[in-house]
Motif scaffolding. Sequence first.
Motif, PDB file in Angstrom:
ATOM      1  N   GLU A  78       0.836  -1.211   0.000  1.00  0.00           N
ATOM      2  CA  GLU A  78       0.000   0.000   0.000  1.00  0.00           C
ATOM      3  C   GLU A  78       0.866   1.255   0.000  1.00  0.00           C
ATOM      4  OE1 GLU A  78      -2.573  -0.304   3.331  1.00  0.00           O
ATOM      5  OE2 GLU A  78      -3.814  -1.892   2.454  1.00  0.00           O
ATOM      6  N   ALA A  79       1.971   1.215   0.731  1.00  0.00           N
ATOM      7  CA  ALA A  79       2.865   2.372   0.776  1.00  0.00           C
ATOM      8  C   ALA A  79       3.474   2.647  -0.595  1.00  0.00           C
ATOM      9  CB  ALA A  79       3.965   2.140   1.803  1.00  0.00           C
ATOM     10  N   THR A  80       3.944   1.594  -1.267  1.00  0.00           N
ATOM     11  CA  THR A  80       4.528   1.790  -2.597  1.00  0.00           C
ATOM     12  C   THR A  80       3.470   2.288  -3.581  1.00  0.00           C
ATOM     13  OG1 THR A  80       4.126  -0.538  -3.158  1.00  0.00           O
ATOM     14  CG2 THR A  80       6.262   0.014  -2.226  1.00  0.00           C
ATOM     15  N   SER A  81       2.248   1.771  -3.463  1.00  0.00           N
ATOM     16  CA  SER A  81       1.174   2.204  -4.350  1.00  0.00           C
ATOM     17  C   SER A  81       0.828   3.672  -4.125  1.00  0.00           C
ATOM     18  CB  SER A  81      -0.065   1.330  -4.127  1.00  0.00           C
ATOM     19  OG  SER A  81      -1.139   1.750  -4.939  1.00  0.00           O
ATOM     20  N   PHE A  82       0.804   4.087  -2.861  1.00  0.00           N
ATOM     21  CA  PHE A  82       0.498   5.486  -2.538  1.00  0.00           C
ATOM     22  C   PHE A  82       1.532   6.427  -3.139  1.00  0.00           C
ATOM     23  CE2 PHE A  82       1.515   9.066   0.266  1.00  0.00           C
ATOM     24  CZ  PHE A  82       0.326   9.782   0.198  1.00  0.00           C
ATOM     25  N   TRP A 141       8.329  -0.688  -9.401  1.00  0.00           N
ATOM     26  CA  TRP A 141       9.082  -1.939  -9.359  1.00  0.00           C
ATOM     27  C   TRP A 141       9.085  -2.521  -7.943  1.00  0.00           C
ATOM     28  CZ3 TRP A 141      10.011  -5.899 -11.909  1.00  0.00           C
ATOM     29  CH2 TRP A 141      11.089  -6.749 -11.670  1.00  0.00           C
ATOM     30  N   SER A 142       9.178  -1.664  -6.943  1.00  0.00           N
ATOM     31  CA  SER A 142       9.114  -2.139  -5.563  1.00  0.00           C
ATOM     32  C   SER A 142       7.771  -2.806  -5.279  1.00  0.00           C
ATOM     33  CB  SER A 142       9.330  -0.965  -4.597  1.00  0.00           C
ATOM     34  OG  SER A 142       9.182  -1.371  -3.260  1.00  0.00           O
ATOM     35  N   HIS A 143       6.700  -2.203  -5.769  1.00  0.00           N
ATOM     36  CA  HIS A 143       5.368  -2.774  -5.593  1.00  0.00           C
ATOM     37  C   HIS A 143       5.289  -4.169  -6.207  1.00  0.00           C
ATOM     38  CE1 HIS A 143       0.994  -3.251  -6.324  1.00  0.00           C
ATOM     39  NE2 HIS A 143       0.868  -2.557  -5.219  1.00  0.00           N
ATOM     40  N   ARG A 144       5.870  -4.312  -7.389  1.00  0.00           N
ATOM     41  CA  ARG A 144       5.838  -5.613  -8.053  1.00  0.00           C
ATOM     42  C   ARG A 144       6.693  -6.635  -7.305  1.00  0.00           C
ATOM     43  NH1 ARG A 144       6.332  -6.591 -14.588  1.00  0.00           N
ATOM     44  NH2 ARG A 144       5.630  -8.765 -14.555  1.00  0.00           N
ATOM     45  N   LEU A 145       7.856  -6.204  -6.804  1.00  0.00           N
ATOM     46  CA  LEU A 145       8.718  -7.122  -6.052  1.00  0.00           C
ATOM     47  C   LEU A 145       8.052  -7.594  -4.764  1.00  0.00           C
ATOM     48  CD1 LEU A 145      12.261  -5.522  -6.478  1.00  0.00           C
ATOM     49  CD2 LEU A 145      11.425  -7.655  -7.482  1.00  0.00           C
ATOM     50  N   PHE A 146       7.334  -6.706  -4.096  1.00  0.00           N
ATOM     51  CA  PHE A 146       6.610  -7.127  -2.907  1.00  0.00           C
ATOM     52  C   PHE A 146       5.530  -8.153  -3.281  1.00  0.00           C
ATOM     53  CE2 PHE A 146       7.983  -3.122  -0.616  1.00  0.00           C
ATOM     54  CZ  PHE A 146       8.714  -3.799   0.354  1.00  0.00           C
ATOM     55  N   GLY A 186      13.450   5.230  -4.305  1.00  0.00           N
ATOM     56  CA  GLY A 186      12.353   6.109  -4.705  1.00  0.00           C
ATOM     57  C   GLY A 186      12.149   7.247  -3.726  1.00  0.00           C
ATOM     58  N   LEU A 187      12.219   6.930  -2.437  1.00  0.00           N
ATOM     59  CA  LEU A 187      12.074   7.977  -1.418  1.00  0.00           C
ATOM     60  C   LEU A 187      13.186   9.017  -1.536  1.00  0.00           C
ATOM     61  CD1 LEU A 187      10.974   6.230   1.902  1.00  0.00           C
ATOM     62  CD2 LEU A 187       9.634   7.762   0.441  1.00  0.00           C
ATOM     63  N   ARG A 188      14.422   8.568  -1.735  1.00  0.00           N
ATOM     64  CA  ARG A 188      15.527   9.518  -1.879  1.00  0.00           C
ATOM     65  C   ARG A 188      15.336  10.392  -3.102  1.00  0.00           C
ATOM     66  NH1 ARG A 188      18.828   5.195  -0.283  1.00  0.00           N
ATOM     67  NH2 ARG A 188      19.499   4.802  -2.422  1.00  0.00           N
ATOM     68  N   ALA A 189      14.821   9.808  -4.177  1.00  0.00           N
ATOM     69  CA  ALA A 189      14.563  10.602  -5.379  1.00  0.00           C
ATOM     70  C   ALA A 189      13.514  11.674  -5.111  1.00  0.00           C
ATOM     71  CB  ALA A 189      14.115   9.695  -6.526  1.00  0.00           C
ATOM     72  N   VAL A 190      12.500  11.347  -4.308  1.00  0.00           N
ATOM     73  CA  VAL A 190      11.490  12.343  -3.941  1.00  0.00           C
ATOM     74  C   VAL A 190      12.133  13.456  -3.116  1.00  0.00           C
ATOM     75  CG1 VAL A 190       9.412  12.746  -2.570  1.00  0.00           C
ATOM     76  CG2 VAL A 190       9.553  10.754  -4.055  1.00  0.00           C
ATOM     77  N   TYR A 191      12.986  13.079  -2.145  1.00  0.00           N
ATOM     78  CA  TYR A 191      13.668  14.092  -1.338  1.00  0.00           C
ATOM     79  C   TYR A 191      14.475  15.040  -2.216  1.00  0.00           C
ATOM     80  CZ  TYR A 191      12.698  11.040   2.695  1.00  0.00           C
ATOM     81  OH  TYR A 191      12.092  10.283   3.662  1.00  0.00           O
ATOM     82  N   PHE A 192      15.249  14.466  -3.137  1.00  0.00           N
ATOM     83  CA  PHE A 192      16.103  15.309  -3.977  1.00  0.00           C
ATOM     84  C   PHE A 192      15.292  16.083  -5.012  1.00  0.00           C
ATOM     85  CE2 PHE A 192      19.482  12.964  -2.014  1.00  0.00           C
ATOM     86  CZ  PHE A 192      20.553  13.852  -2.024  1.00  0.00           C
TER      87      PHE A 192
END
Length: 238
Positions: A78-82, A141-146, A186-192
Amino acid sequence: MRSALALHLPMSLTAADLVAVALLMIVYFLTAHLIERPPARLPSVSVLMKRYRRDWMVQFVHRDARIFDSNILATLREATSFYASACMIAIGGGMALIGNTAPLAGIARDLDAQEIPALMWRLRILLVLGFVVNAFLKFVWSHRLFGYCAIMMAAVPNDADAPQALRRAMAAAEVNIHAARNFNIGLRAVYFALGAMGWLLGPWGLMAGTVIVTALTLRREFASGSRRAILADLGERR
């Protein structure tokens, strides 16, 4: 197109702009390398959490009721989807701004800033969008891996003594770790991307945004309260 680039970029893209963009990109890749491959004596939170993901799968093998595990995995997906959905919205907004830079130019005039060509506004927005697009791809991709991890966990036998039980659980743990790694990227990319928005205020704004985002990212990985709690627990294990 070439004539527009030739006319506008030399006049608008200053040495300070080039230095600021180069600093952003260098710091982004160095930060990623330090977090993913830190010194052995100074592990990051991301690296420390790998141990817990493997321990999770060991406990999973011996747990009779596995509803708890499925709930955890559903929360991670759910977090990756959000975040993927949020990135799609941000990409759409950025594309709209590229097509109409007048609002940004109007804000600059209100702040008594110098007149900036529309091409430069587009370049600045494209820099932000580059990070957001990268984040979107990593979250998807993270969502798919999960999802792969969930299937592999479902294939683990209910009998903890089965020869393939622990082996399959450990394989699921590695897929889970890869999914978490992509989520963290992905989170780091959002931060940057947020730091890159400082370029809308000029090269000094971009440099300031880069420094602030880098400091926050490194603090959360190497000097946060959560890291101290994790190290305390791992110290008790040893």
